[in-house]
Write an enzyme that holds these catalytic residues in place. Structure first.
Site, short mmCIF file in Angstrom:
data_model
loop_
_atom_site.label_atom_id
_atom_site.label_comp_id
_atom_site.label_asym_id
_atom_site.label_seq_id
_atom_site.Cartn_x
_atom_site.Cartn_y
_atom_site.Cartn_z
N ASP A 71 -23.01 -23.94 -33.00
CA ASP A 71 -22.65 -22.74 -32.24
C ASP A 71 -23.85 -22.15 -31.49
O ASP A 71 -25.00 -22.44 -31.78
CB ASP A 71 -22.04 -21.67 -33.16
CG ASP A 71 -23.00 -21.20 -34.25
OD1 ASP A 71 -23.71 -22.05 -34.82
OD2 ASP A 71 -23.05 -19.99 -34.52
N GLU A 128 -23.49 -20.52 -37.41
CA GLU A 128 -24.82 -20.21 -37.96
C GLU A 128 -25.28 -18.85 -37.47
O GLU A 128 -25.83 -18.05 -38.22
CB GLU A 128 -25.81 -21.31 -37.53
CG GLU A 128 -27.17 -21.22 -38.19
CD GLU A 128 -28.19 -20.38 -37.44
OE1 GLU A 128 -29.27 -20.12 -37.98
OE2 GLU A 128 -27.90 -19.96 -36.30
ZN LIG Z 1 -30.57 -21.76 -34.09
#
Ligand SMILES: [Zn+2]
Length: 359
Positions: A71, A128
């Protein structure tokens, strides 16, 4: 200049993958790893991609772990990468997405061109950037590695061996509503209560390894009403777990005391997002990472950082994971950029690691 590396990176950043919307990119990577490396790819229940690639010219049986994340932050849609004077940037209206797609492209190119490598176990996590959510949900029973590397630091010379404990602190203050013009004496202002508490808090650096921040405050409904409710989002981080817990406890008490003193109520919810990690400096995985940095002519900087990475989660789950650099600059901004020469160095570093584990 390595045209194929640039081309791979461009293809990746052109596939939108803001946090929560990684599906298309994950399936692109699944195809790529399967097609190019005869990898066995698994998508776990949360949508993280786990890639197993058989060894090449290596006698090692135990796989070596590599972590990256799929992401990007916002604004990350319709990214158009531009290469100029050896530097890649976006058109200026979006981020570039080098965090962490440079890491992924470098890893792919390293595998393509390496003479040998151990069995590789690669995890491409989701979400993340919004709190290591994908890594937290990762089904680790699918993994066999004991050591590994997360390719997600900006600086190429960084060898990150530790991260903080991170407490999220959510506070809701409830006072008492009243008409501000007719009978304000009957109200208890939640805004004022929150202000007292926040003024008493120490923010920023508490000591050399502990930080506190009040990041969000929301409250009040109308101009002519004593505000009844305020919500606050705060956090505390420390490289020493006990300090994080103690400091967070202090924050809780300050809100509770401030509320009590005026007859309001403070409800404080604390949650440990992840716990402090510290890999011994003399661990093999650290010296291999240092050697990898030296192999491309840089001076390794072994560091602890107060930022959270998927590395915190993988270490907690029992994979000793060092964080290494991928070369991006000014991540999380529209100025994000990366030098092709640095991407090539990162490829060299990863190949050095492959080599060390192949013997
Ligand atoms: Zn990163």
């Amino acid at each position: 200049m390595n045209e194929r590396l640039i081309d791979t990176f461009f293809k990746m950043v052109r596939i939108d993958s803001e946090s929560g919307e990684e599906k298309e990119f994950i399936s692109y990577l699944k195809d790529l790893f399967t097609r190019e490396f005869r990898a066995k790819c698994t998508i776990d229940d949360y949508g993280n991609l786990i890639v197993n690639i058989p060894a090449k010219d290596s006698a090692r049986n135990e796989p070596v772990f590599f972590g990256v994340h799929a992401d990007t932050v916002k604004p990350g849609k319709n990214i158009e990468p531009i290469l100029e004077n050896g530097i890649i940037r976006s058109k200026g209206d979006t981020i570039l997405g080098a965090d962490d797609k440079a890491g992924i492209a470098e890893l792919v190119e390293a595998i393509r061109t390496a003479d040998r490598y151990p069995p590789l176990e690669i995890v491409v996590s989701r979400e993340e950037e919004i709190g290591l959510v994908g890594a937290k949900h990762l089904d680790t029973s699918l993994l066999k590695s004991k050591v590994g590397f997360l390719i997600d630091m900006d600086a190429l010379d960084a060898v990150v061996i530790g991260g903080p404990s991170h407490m999220t602190i959510d506070v809701e203050i409830t006072g008492k509503a009243a008409h501000a013009g007719m009978e304000p004496e009957k109200g208890i202002s939640a805004i004022k209560t929150a202000s007292y508490a926040i003024c008493m808090l120490k923010e920023g650096w508490i000591d050399e390894e502990t930080t506190v921040n009040v990041g969000v405050i929301k409250g009040g409904e109308i101009r002519n009403g004593v505000p009844e409710r305020v919500q606050i989002k705060a956090e505390c981080r420390s490289l020493t777990h006990e300090k994080c817990v103690a400091q967070s406890q202090l924050i809780r008490e300050i809100f509770e005391i401030a509320a009590k003193s005026v007859g309001a109520l403070a409800e404080v919810k604390m949650e440990m997002a992840y716990e402090a990690v510290r890999i011994p400096k003399d661990a093999e995985v650290v010296s291999i990472a240092e050697d990898a940095v030296r192999s491309v002519g840089l001076d390794p900087q072994v560091r602890l950082i107060c930022g959270g990475t998927d590395g915190s989660i993988y270490n907690q789950k029992g994979i000793q994971t060092v964080v290494i650099g991928m070369g991006a600059k000014s991540e999380h901004s529209k100025d994000e950029n990366i030098a092709v020469a640095d991407m090539e160095k990162a490829v060299g570093m990863i190949q050095h690691i492959f080599d060390e584990f192949s013997g």
